[in-house]
Design a protein around this motif. Structure first.
Motif, mmCIF file in Angstrom:
data_model
loop_
_atom_site.group_PDB
_atom_site.id
_atom_site.type_symbol
_atom_site.label_atom_id
_atom_site.label_comp_id
_atom_site.label_asym_id
_atom_site.label_seq_id
_atom_site.Cartn_x
_atom_site.Cartn_y
_atom_site.Cartn_z
ATOM 1 N N SER A 62 1.135 -0.770 -0.724
ATOM 2 C CA SER A 62 -0.171 0.127 0.157
ATOM 3 C C SER A 62 0.717 1.190 -0.194
ATOM 4 C CB SER A 62 -0.493 0.140 1.557
ATOM 5 O OG SER A 62 -1.785 -1.446 1.562
ATOM 6 N N GLY A 63 2.036 1.093 0.320
ATOM 7 C CA GLY A 63 3.069 2.216 0.812
ATOM 8 C C GLY A 63 3.421 2.587 -0.478
ATOM 9 N N ILE A 64 4.002 1.479 -1.548
ATOM 10 C CA ILE A 64 4.409 1.507 -2.306
ATOM 11 C C ILE A 64 3.357 2.427 -3.625
ATOM 12 C CG2 ILE A 64 5.511 0.527 -4.470
ATOM 13 C CD1 ILE A 64 6.379 -1.089 -1.991
ATOM 14 N N PHE A 65 2.366 2.078 -3.656
ATOM 15 C CA PHE A 65 1.232 2.382 -4.131
ATOM 16 C C PHE A 65 0.992 3.780 -4.023
ATOM 17 C CE2 PHE A 65 -3.252 3.270 -4.248
ATOM 18 C CZ PHE A 65 -3.048 3.338 -6.156
ATOM 19 N N THR A 66 0.526 3.829 -2.445
ATOM 20 C CA THR A 66 0.936 5.146 -1.757
ATOM 21 C C THR A 66 1.830 5.955 -2.544
ATOM 22 O OG1 THR A 66 -1.043 4.836 -0.664
ATOM 23 C CG2 THR A 66 0.039 6.848 -0.687
ATOM 24 N N SER A 67 3.008 5.689 -2.563
ATOM 25 C CA SER A 67 4.255 6.632 -3.105
ATOM 26 C C SER A 67 4.271 6.831 -4.508
ATOM 27 C CB SER A 67 6.043 5.810 -2.978
ATOM 28 O OG SER A 67 5.768 6.268 -1.113
ATOM 29 N N SER A 68 4.863 6.216 -5.128
ATOM 30 C CA SER A 68 4.063 6.130 -6.962
ATOM 31 C C SER A 68 2.838 7.304 -6.763
ATOM 32 C CB SER A 68 3.704 5.070 -7.538
ATOM 33 O OG SER A 68 1.709 4.666 -6.819
ATOM 34 N N GLY A 69 1.885 7.717 -6.408
ATOM 35 C CA GLY A 69 1.172 8.509 -6.659
ATOM 36 C C GLY A 69 1.886 10.089 -7.022
ATOM 37 N N LEU A 70 2.534 9.827 -5.812
ATOM 38 C CA LEU A 70 3.911 11.107 -5.229
ATOM 39 C C LEU A 70 4.771 11.532 -5.940
ATOM 40 C CD1 LEU A 70 3.672 10.137 -0.956
ATOM 41 C CD2 LEU A 70 1.850 11.761 -2.180
ATOM 42 N N VAL A 71 5.593 10.256 -6.461
ATOM 43 C CA VAL A 71 6.043 10.416 -7.121
ATOM 44 C C VAL A 71 6.016 11.283 -8.543
ATOM 45 C CG1 VAL A 71 8.045 9.466 -8.518
ATOM 46 C CG2 VAL A 71 7.453 8.550 -6.520
ATOM 47 N N GLY A 72 3.969 11.444 -8.688
ATOM 48 C CA GLY A 72 4.041 11.984 -9.667
ATOM 49 C C GLY A 72 4.009 13.281 -9.923
ATOM 50 N N THR A 73 3.105 13.776 -8.258
ATOM 51 C CA THR A 73 3.016 15.016 -7.823
ATOM 52 C C THR A 73 5.037 15.908 -8.369
ATOM 53 O OG1 THR A 73 1.479 14.372 -6.584
ATOM 54 C CG2 THR A 73 2.684 15.771 -6.176
ATOM 55 N N LEU A 74 5.406 15.230 -7.634
ATOM 56 C CA LEU A 74 7.026 15.462 -7.431
ATOM 57 C C LEU A 74 7.559 15.558 -9.009
ATOM 58 C CD1 LEU A 74 9.437 16.287 -5.919
ATOM 59 C CD2 LEU A 74 9.711 12.919 -6.167
ATOM 60 N N PHE A 75 7.054 14.723 -9.627
ATOM 61 C CA PHE A 75 7.719 14.272 -11.039
ATOM 62 C C PHE A 75 6.583 15.896 -12.017
ATOM 63 C CE2 PHE A 75 6.906 12.849 -15.378
ATOM 64 C CZ PHE A 75 8.205 13.320 -16.418
ATOM 65 N N SER A 76 5.788 15.838 -11.671
ATOM 66 C CA SER A 76 4.779 16.874 -11.971
ATOM 67 C C SER A 76 5.723 18.816 -12.572
ATOM 68 C CB SER A 76 3.422 17.176 -11.917
ATOM 69 O OG SER A 76 2.314 18.494 -12.148
ATOM 70 N N GLY A 77 6.056 18.658 -10.753
ATOM 71 C CA GLY A 77 6.919 20.019 -11.366
ATOM 72 C C GLY A 77 8.033 19.876 -11.924
ATOM 73 N N ILE A 78 8.875 19.118 -11.822
ATOM 74 C CA ILE A 78 9.486 19.005 -12.289
ATOM 75 C C ILE A 78 9.556 18.879 -13.676
ATOM 76 C CG2 ILE A 78 12.237 18.040 -13.046
ATOM 77 C CD1 ILE A 78 12.067 16.413 -10.290
ATOM 78 N N LEU A 79 8.242 18.302 -14.039
ATOM 79 C CA LEU A 79 7.538 18.553 -15.992
ATOM 80 C C LEU A 79 8.220 19.757 -16.425
ATOM 81 C CD1 LEU A 79 7.840 16.382 -18.363
ATOM 82 C CD2 LEU A 79 5.778 16.153 -17.195
ATOM 83 N N GLN A 80 6.625 20.602 -15.580
ATOM 84 C CA GLN A 80 6.801 21.753 -15.946
ATOM 85 C C GLN A 80 7.820 22.423 -15.794
ATOM 86 O OE1 GLN A 80 2.788 23.361 -16.889
ATOM 87 N NE2 GLN A 80 4.688 24.724 -17.539
ATOM 88 N N ALA A 81 8.629 22.462 -14.717
ATOM 89 C CA ALA A 81 9.920 23.424 -14.868
ATOM 90 C C ALA A 81 10.404 23.215 -16.153
ATOM 91 C CB ALA A 81 10.696 23.464 -13.786
ATOM 92 N N ALA A 82 10.935 22.166 -16.372
ATOM 93 C CA ALA A 82 11.174 21.696 -18.351
ATOM 94 C C ALA A 82 10.270 22.287 -19.293
ATOM 95 C CB ALA A 82 11.526 19.892 -17.870
ATOM 96 N N VAL A 83 9.634 21.699 -19.433
ATOM 97 C CA VAL A 83 8.413 22.129 -20.539
ATOM 98 C C VAL A 83 8.167 23.343 -20.120
ATOM 99 C CG1 VAL A 83 5.796 22.709 -20.748
ATOM 100 C CG2 VAL A 83 6.771 20.709 -20.398
#
Length: 482
Positions: free
Chosen positions: A158-179
């Protein structure tokens, strides 16, 4: 070797004795977790992209004002609420390998549509239907995890699954900055529009992977990579109470009676309805709004710096989930105490406006501990309802549904964009929510403990009755023989 085995046991859970079960666990870890995590990654990437787009040009281009950003989130939440229980009930009827990817394709197409909007009203409509589609992911996956994993295996998955959503949040900020840096203005499109196009492109191949590889649930799986022996074992290893176990796909009015006549539905729903609101700092990107309101930060900095909240949330989630699985009691409540302590501390620091800038950054990041409660709370509910699959599916959906019922109006009242940068009401609301979380955590712990004691007394009474009947049967048999 012994030390290595202990480390492996702590990190990954109990090691099955048989080779067949070890192979089974490896396969379901690979195919269930890989797809569910990728799906949830896309889910949160989409949600977070809206927050990042708002602070990266969307607000100005669509002439957004007042609390319209909060209204978009509220409308998404309304769609999420509408779709929650129907989606989880559909998993009882339609194979998950079909239903999950169908919903993912739907929200992927709607994500593409977001890149072409010309008004905030169009976003309102799109986000409502995206909420319906995305509501299948979170509670649906927790239902699937509870169908395949033992209690000692469940927390960290459950922790790994929940963390994957948080990775999406983390990646979103990095992706937006790059885009924003490399694609802003390309082909006449703003950087925030390119963000939604890329998001949609990422979503569709993952949906195809789900159609091909997802194994459904143990009682209906036809996955080509599982042998017949492994299919049978996947059902047998979770059977704790055959008389009360309800088969997948079996729905009737008796389900309503079981739900409304038991504390589990009320207790678990109340627990996440309240404790889930401790995530408000991160889920509403308050740190990004705070940075934009006080000024002095570039757009890439506003996109990147709040990623620290998510990063601390990922670490907290994985460490807490692993720890709860490693304990003999599988106690989940200490994680909620940790979470409430961190959010209370962060709120107090941010209320003191004269606090140094470094201390404020620390407080925002500390608030990321609130994300640790997701995995723990749903693993706890799976554990509590393990003897009734159909009821478990509804309880999990109800937990998230009631949390979103609260979340539909909570940010509008306590975290409106117009309150940036101080969010004074929100800080006091967070303290109150944290205290309430502690009280409801104690209530669920007490009710679960009382239920276990009641079952233990019934078992003892049954064994005593059986022992009392045996001498009588023996005496009757002896008398007949004479």
């Amino acid at each position: 070797m012994v030390a290595l085995r202990k480390i492996r046991h702590f990190v990954w859970g109990e090691i099955p004795e048989s080779k067949t079960e070890r192979n089974l666990l490896f396969k379901i870890d690979w195919f269930i977790l890989s797809y569910c995590c990728l799906m949830y990654f896309c889910n949160y990437l989409d949600r977070s992209n809206l927050s990042n787009a708002y602070v990266s040009g969307m607000k100005e281009e669509l002439h957004m004002h007042g609390t319209q950003f909060n209204q978009i989130n509220t409308i998404f939440t309304c769609g999420y609420i509408v779709g929650m229980i129907p989606n989880n009930l559909m998993l009882q009827i339609v194979p998950p390998r079909i239903w999950f990817p169908m919903m993912q394709i739907l929200w992927g197409v709607l994500t593409f549509c977001t890149s072409a909007v010309s008004s905030v009203e169009q976003i309102y409509a799109i986000r409502f239907f995206q909420g319906i589609a995305e509501s299948s992911t979170f509670v649906g996956t927790h239902y699937i995890l509870g169908s395949w994993y033992k209690s000692g295996e469940l927390g960290k998955r459950s922790g790994i699954f929940t963390s994957s959503g948080l990775v999406g949040t983390l990646f979103s900020g990095i992706l937006q900055a790059a885009v924003y840096t490399h694609l802003n203005g390309r082909a006449g499109r703003s950087g925030w529009r390119w963000l939604f196009i890329i998001d949609g492109i990422i979503t569709l191949p993952i949906a195809l992977y789900g159609f091909l590889m997802f194994p459904d649930v143990p009682t209906t799986t036809r996955a080509f990579y599982l042998s017949e022996e492994e299919r049978l074992l996947s059902c047998e290893r979770l059977e704790s109470d055959k008389e009360k176990d309800i088969d997948h796909g079996h729905l009737n009015w008796n389900l309503v009676r079981r739900l409304l006549g038991n504390w589990r539905w009320y207790g678990c729903s109340l627990l996440f309805a309240i404790s889930g609101e401790t995530e408000s700092f991160g889920s509403n990107n308050l740190m990004g709004q705070w940075m934009k309101a006080i000024g002095g930060f570039t757009v890439p900095q506003i996109d990147n710096y709040p990623s620290g909240v998510t990063a601390f949330g990922i670490v907290s989630t994985l460490v807490c989930a692993t720890w709860t699985d490693a304990t003999k009691s599988r106690a989940r409540w200490p994680v909620l105490v940790y979470m409430a302590t961190c959010t209370t501390t962060a709120s107090i620091i941010l209320l003191v406006w004269s606090s140094p800038m470094g201390l404020k950054f620390f407080a925002w990041y500390l608030a990321g501990a609130s994300f640790a409660g997701q995995a723990t709370t749903f693993a706890w509910a799976n554990q509590i309802c393990a003897d009734d699959h159909a009821a478990r599916g509804v309880v999990l959906a109800s937990m998230n549904m009631w949390n979103n019922v609260v979340n539909a109006w909570w940010p509008l009242v306590f975290y409106p964009a117009t309150d940036a940068p101080r969010f004074t009401k929100g800080m006091w609301a967070m303290i109150g929510t944290s205290v309430a979380t502690l009280l409801v955590t104690w209530l669920v712990w007490y009710l679960e403990r009382r239920e276990k004691r009641g079952k233990a007394r019934q078992i003892d009474a049954g064994e005593d009755g059986a022992e009392a009947e045996i001498p009588g049967e023996g005496a009757d048999e002896k008398k007949g023989n004479e």
